[in-house]
Structure formats: C-alpha cells, structure tokens
Design a protein around this motif. Sequence first.
Motif, short mmCIF file in Angstrom:
data_model
loop_
_atom_site.label_atom_id
_atom_site.label_comp_id
_atom_site.label_asym_id
_atom_site.label_seq_id
_atom_site.Cartn_x
_atom_site.Cartn_y
_atom_site.Cartn_z
N LYS A 133 0.57 -1.40 0.09
CA LYS A 133 0.22 -0.32 -0.10
C LYS A 133 0.39 0.80 -0.15
O LYS A 133 2.04 1.38 0.89
N CYS A 134 0.17 1.89 -0.49
CA CYS A 134 1.32 3.42 -1.08
C CYS A 134 0.63 4.32 -0.05
O CYS A 134 -0.14 3.94 1.39
N TYR A 135 1.40 5.14 0.42
CA TYR A 135 1.10 6.14 1.65
C TYR A 135 -0.38 6.55 1.74
O TYR A 135 -0.58 7.53 3.35
N CYS A 136 -0.70 7.07 0.95
CA CYS A 136 -2.05 7.42 0.74
C CYS A 136 -3.07 6.28 0.38
O CYS A 136 -4.24 6.70 0.88
N ALA B 100 -0.14 0.16 -3.81
CA ALA B 100 0.32 0.75 -5.04
C ALA B 100 -0.20 -0.52 -6.59
O ALA B 100 0.10 -1.29 -5.99
N CYS C 6 1.75 4.58 -6.27
CA CYS C 6 1.26 5.30 -6.15
C CYS C 6 0.16 5.17 -7.50
O CYS C 6 0.35 6.23 -8.62
N ARG D 40 -0.67 8.85 -7.93
CA ARG D 40 0.03 10.02 -7.70
C ARG D 40 0.50 10.65 -7.64
O ARG D 40 1.03 11.93 -7.48
N CYS E 276 0.83 10.51 -3.84
CA CYS E 276 1.84 10.34 -2.51
C CYS E 276 3.34 10.50 -3.04
O CYS E 276 3.49 10.82 -1.70
N PHE F 239 4.07 7.66 -3.26
CA PHE F 239 5.26 6.68 -2.93
C PHE F 239 6.28 5.73 -4.67
O PHE F 239 5.42 5.52 -5.26
#
Length: 130
Positions: A4-7, A11, A29, A32, A34, A36
């Motif tokens: 998982k990405c930062y948001c 991913a 991400c 695009r 966050c 990541f």
Amino acid sequence: MAAKCYCGAWAVQQTAWTSANAVRRFLACPFRKCGFFNWIDPPLCDRARAIILGLIRRMNRLEAELKNAQQTQMITITVLDESTIIGESTAMDENILVDEIKKKKKSCSKAMIMLLLTWFFILFAYVLSE
C-alpha cells in the motif's frame, strides 16, 4: 508483490523505460499524489542495459519501417480502388509490398523475442549470482 502506498491505496506495478532503468519494474501510487515509489527489480549491469536499449532501438526502428510500409500499401490500395484500369505492374507492386510487410512483421517479432529472452537471461544470471 503487494504494497500500500502512503495514501492507503494499493500500489500498482509499472515498468521503467528510461535509459538508466530500462525494463526495471517498480511500485508506485496509482494516483501519483502521495509520492510512493519502490523498486521491485535490482539495477541492471551496464552491459545488460546497453543490450536492452539496443534491442529496444532496433524494435522501434522496425516498427517505424513496418508502419511506413503499411501506409505505403494503404496508398497503393486506395489508388487501385479509384482506378478503372489496373495494369499488371501495379498488381506486381502490390504483391511486393505485401511481401515486404510480412518480412517486416517477422523481423519485429524476432526482435521482441530476442529482447524478452535477453531480459530473462540477464535476470536469471543476476539471481544465480546472489
């Protein structure tokens, strides 16, 4: 590989096509937003990168030649359709164009197979070396 990405979104896996990281996979991400980013594949050695870039350039050149040949064939077919008299030389020219297009498609397919096999062997050699 799932991450998982930062948001908080899953991913997505993508492939880099830059000269520095050709055919190198990474996670990013999907939105695009966050920032990541995480590499999946290790960096390629300089020799592998040079070979892959050469194969990509060759494949792009062959695809451009194929597109040009297809456009030439379309022009010839259009002229033939609008013409009332079809000479034997025009029919022979059309057969020559069809043969050329078949040759270009075959060359392009061979280049793509060479690219994929090269990439596979490079990654295989890298995994064995560790």
